[in-house]
Write an enzyme that holds these catalytic residues in place. Structure first.
Site, PDB file in Angstrom:
ATOM      1  N   ARG A   2       0.867  -1.223   0.027  1.00 60.48           N
ATOM      2  CA  ARG A   2      -0.050  -0.016  -0.073  1.00 60.48           C
ATOM      3  C   ARG A   2       0.786   1.292   0.060  1.00 60.48           C
ATOM      4  O   ARG A   2       0.537   2.141  -0.554  1.00 60.48           O
ATOM      5  CB  ARG A   2      -0.959   0.058   1.159  1.00 60.48           C
ATOM      6  CG  ARG A   2      -1.495   1.329   1.313  1.00 60.48           C
ATOM      7  CD  ARG A   2      -2.857   1.109   2.470  1.00 60.48           C
ATOM      8  NE  ARG A   2      -2.623   0.485   3.654  1.00 60.48           N
ATOM      9  CZ  ARG A   2      -1.919   0.856   4.639  1.00 60.48           C
ATOM     10  NH1 ARG A   2      -1.605   1.992   4.640  1.00 60.48           N
ATOM     11  NH2 ARG A   2      -1.856   0.135   5.467  1.00 60.48           N
ATOM     12  N   TYR A  35     -16.817  16.977 -15.349  1.00 55.11           N
ATOM     13  CA  TYR A  35     -17.208  15.445 -15.420  1.00 55.11           C
ATOM     14  C   TYR A  35     -18.049  15.437 -13.973  1.00 55.11           C
ATOM     15  O   TYR A  35     -17.744  15.932 -12.870  1.00 55.11           O
ATOM     16  CB  TYR A  35     -16.036  14.584 -15.075  1.00 55.11           C
ATOM     17  CG  TYR A  35     -16.258  13.273 -14.508  1.00 55.11           C
ATOM     18  CD1 TYR A  35     -17.157  12.510 -15.414  1.00 55.11           C
ATOM     19  CD2 TYR A  35     -15.803  12.575 -13.755  1.00 55.11           C
ATOM     20  CE1 TYR A  35     -17.669  11.045 -15.040  1.00 55.11           C
ATOM     21  CE2 TYR A  35     -16.194  11.277 -13.293  1.00 55.11           C
ATOM     22  CZ  TYR A  35     -16.942  10.542 -13.854  1.00 55.11           C
ATOM     23  OH  TYR A  35     -17.376   9.113 -13.686  1.00 55.11           O
ATOM     24  N   ASP A  50      -7.415  18.489 -14.788  1.00 55.93           N
ATOM     25  CA  ASP A  50      -7.809  16.974 -15.072  1.00 55.93           C
ATOM     26  C   ASP A  50      -7.463  16.793 -16.510  1.00 55.93           C
ATOM     27  O   ASP A  50      -8.016  17.456 -17.445  1.00 55.93           O
ATOM     28  CB  ASP A  50      -9.208  16.795 -14.986  1.00 55.93           C
ATOM     29  CG  ASP A  50      -9.792  15.519 -15.152  1.00 55.93           C
ATOM     30  OD1 ASP A  50      -8.748  14.744 -16.086  1.00 55.93           O
ATOM     31  OD2 ASP A  50     -10.529  14.976 -14.479  1.00 55.93           O
ATOM     32  N   LYS A 104      -8.749   5.514 -18.716  1.00 57.59           N
ATOM     33  CA  LYS A 104      -9.107   5.944 -20.110  1.00 57.59           C
ATOM     34  C   LYS A 104      -7.928   5.889 -21.158  1.00 57.59           C
ATOM     35  O   LYS A 104      -7.228   4.768 -21.424  1.00 57.59           O
ATOM     36  CB  LYS A 104      -9.664   7.413 -19.953  1.00 57.59           C
ATOM     37  CG  LYS A 104     -10.294   7.577 -18.818  1.00 57.59           C
ATOM     38  CD  LYS A 104     -11.799   6.933 -19.260  1.00 57.59           C
ATOM     39  CE  LYS A 104     -12.851   7.110 -18.124  1.00 57.59           C
ATOM     40  NZ  LYS A 104     -12.646   7.123 -16.668  1.00 57.59           N
TER      41      LYS A 104
END
Length: 390
Positions: free
Chosen positions: A49, A101, A174, A199
Site C-alpha cells: 500500500r 465531469y 484534469d 481511459k
C-alpha cells in the site's frame, strides 16, 4: 541525457531495468509485504500500500511524460481527485468549472456540503469575466478540466495559472481527455495534474485506475503520505496492465485522432446533427487556445441530435460498432448519453447550467477502420429518419 520524446518514454518505461534477473520487461510484484533486511532495518519496500516496484515504474513514466517531480498512482481516477483535495482545509475555497465531469462535480459538492471539507465556488471559465469571479472567490485551489467533459470546451490554462500565482492558489488540471502526449499542463503553469488512467493512458478498458502528478516534490511527498494513509494507491496488477497499455499510447492516439477528424466532418454535414462539439473545428470558440496549448485535438467529440430526445432509442439501437457504454479512451469506439449516464449525478439545473441537453451524445472514437464507423453512424441516423417519416 537530453529530454526524451514522449514516444520514447512510453516505449522504454521500465525496459531492461530489472536488477535481479535482467528481465527486459519489468516484472510484476504481486506481493503484499516485503522481508526486512534485519530487525529495524527495512529496505526500500515494506508494504505494497505504501510502495510497490511495479507501481513505481508506472509512476516514474507518468511523471516524466507530464514533466513533474512526483507521481502517485491511485486505484481509481476519483481517488486521484480525492487525493488532490487533501491539500485543502475547511476554511479554503475550491473553484471548479460548471461543466466538469459528473463524478468530480458530485465529489466536490458532497464533500463541501455534507462534510464541510472546504468551501466551493462554481465558475464558468467561458465567461469573459471569469478572472474577476475567480479573484473574488479567493480560492486556495482552482480545478480545471480542458477539454471539458462532455462539451469539449477549452480553458486557457496559462491564463488561469498566471492569475493563480497572483492570488496564491494552486491549479489542478484534469488531463484525462488528452493524456500527457497531447497536453502537459505543468509546463503551462499548473501545480498538479490528475488522470483517470482507466481511459487513454491504459487504453484497453480492462482496468480502473488513476494518477496524480505534482510539479513540486514537497507537495508530491505530502500527497504520497495521504495516499498511503487513506489507502488510495493502486494495485500491482493494474499498474502492470496500465504500463503495458501505455506503450502504445502515441500510436493509439494518432489513429484515434485521425478517425475522429473524419467522423467530425461527417457529423458536421449531417442534417440530423444540430451541433458538433470538437475543438479541432475552426468554428469551435476554443479552437485557437486548444491549438496553442495542445499537441492535438483528441479523440472525443459530442453532438446534439436534430430530433426529439425520444428518438435516441432508435439511434442507439441502430449501432453495431459504437458500443453504448460509459467510459472512454479505449481501442474500441464507445458512445454515451451524458445526461443519463456520465453526468446523471448532476441535477437538472446543474445539467442545464453546464449546457448538457437531453439530445447530447458523446463519442469516444477507437482504432477501428473509419469507414466502418461512419457506416455505423449512417445506419443509426437512418433509423431515426425512418421513424420521423412515419
Amino acid at each position: 541525457m537530453t529530454k526524451r520524446h514522449p514516444a520514447t518514454v512510453v516505449a522504454r518505461a521500465g525496459i531492461a531495468e530489472d536488477p535481479t534477473f535482467g528481465a527486459v520487461t519489468p516484472p510484476i510484484y504481486l506481493t503484499s509485504t516485503y522481508e526486512l533486511n534485519a530487525f529495524r532495518q527495512p529496505g526500500p519496500y515494506d508494504y505494497s500500500r505504501s510502495n510497490n516496484p511495479t507501481r513505481d515504474v508506472l509512476g516514474d513514466a507518468l511523471a516524466e511524460l507530464e514533466g513533474g517531480a512526483k507521481a502517485i498512482v491511485t486505484n481509481t481516477g476519483m481517488s486521484a481527485c480525492l487525493l488532490a483535495l487533501q491539500l485543502l482545509k475547511p476554511e479554503d475555497t475550491l473553484v471548479f468549472p460548471h461543466d466538469c465531469y459528473g463524478g468530480s462535480y458530485r465529489l466536490f459538492i458532497n464533500l463541501a456540503q455534507r462534510k464541510q471539507a472546504f468551501k466551493i465556488q462554481i465558475i464558468n471559465f467561458q465567461d469573459d469575466n471569469w478572472p474577476t469571479q475567480v479573484h473574488a472567490a479567493k480560492p486556495a485551489m482552482i480545478w480545471l478540466e480542458t477539454p471539458s467533459n462532455p462539451l469539449l470546451q477549452i480553458t486557457d490554462i496559462r491564463a488561469v495559472c498566471q492569475l493563480a500565482s497572483v492570488i496564491g492558489a494552486k491549479v489542478v488540471v484534469d488531463n484525462t481527455f488528452l493524456s500527457p502526449v497531447l497536453q502537459q499542463p505543468l509546463a503551462l503553469g499548473a501545480d498538479i495534474v490528475v488522470h483517470s488512467t482507466t481511459k487513454f493512458i491504459n487504453g484497453h478498458s480492462d482496468i480502473i485506475g488513476g494518477a496524480l502528478i505534482t510539479k513540486d516534490l514537497a507537495v508530491g511527498d505530502e500527497l504520497k503520505w495521504w495516499g498511503n494513509c487513506l489507502g488510495l494507491t493502486g494495485g500491482a496488477l493494474d499498474a502492470y496492465l496500465t504500463l503495458r497499455g501505455l506503450r502504445t499510447l502515441n500510436l493509439r492516439m494518432q489513429k484515434q485522432q485521425e478517425n475522429t477528424a473524419s467522423i467530425v466532418s461527417f457529423l458536421a454535414a449531417h442534417p440530423l446533427v444540430a451541433k458538433v462539439f470538437y475543438p479541432g473545428l475552426p468554428s469551435h470558440p476554443g479552437h485557437a487556445i486548444a491549438k496553442a496549448q495542445q499537441n492535438g485535438f483528441g479523440a472525443i467529440c459530442s453532438f446534439e441530435l436534430n430530433a426529439p430526445s425520444d428518438y435516441l432509442h432508435d439511434f442507439f439501437a441502430g449501432l453495431s460498432y459504437f458500443t453504448l457504454a460509459q467510459s472512454l479512451g479505449g481501442t474500441e469506439s464507445l458512445i454515451c448519453h451524458p445526461a443519463s449516464m456520465t453526468h446523471a449525478s448532476m441535477d437538472a439545473a446543474a445539467q442545464q447550467r453546464a449546457g448538457i441537453s437531453a439530445t447530447l451524445v458523446r463519442l469516444s472514437v477507437g482504432i477501428e477502420e473509419c469507414t466502418d464507423l461512419v457506416a455505423d453512424l449512417t445506419h443509426a441516423f437512418e433509423q431515426v429518419t425512418l421513424r420521423l417519416a412515419k
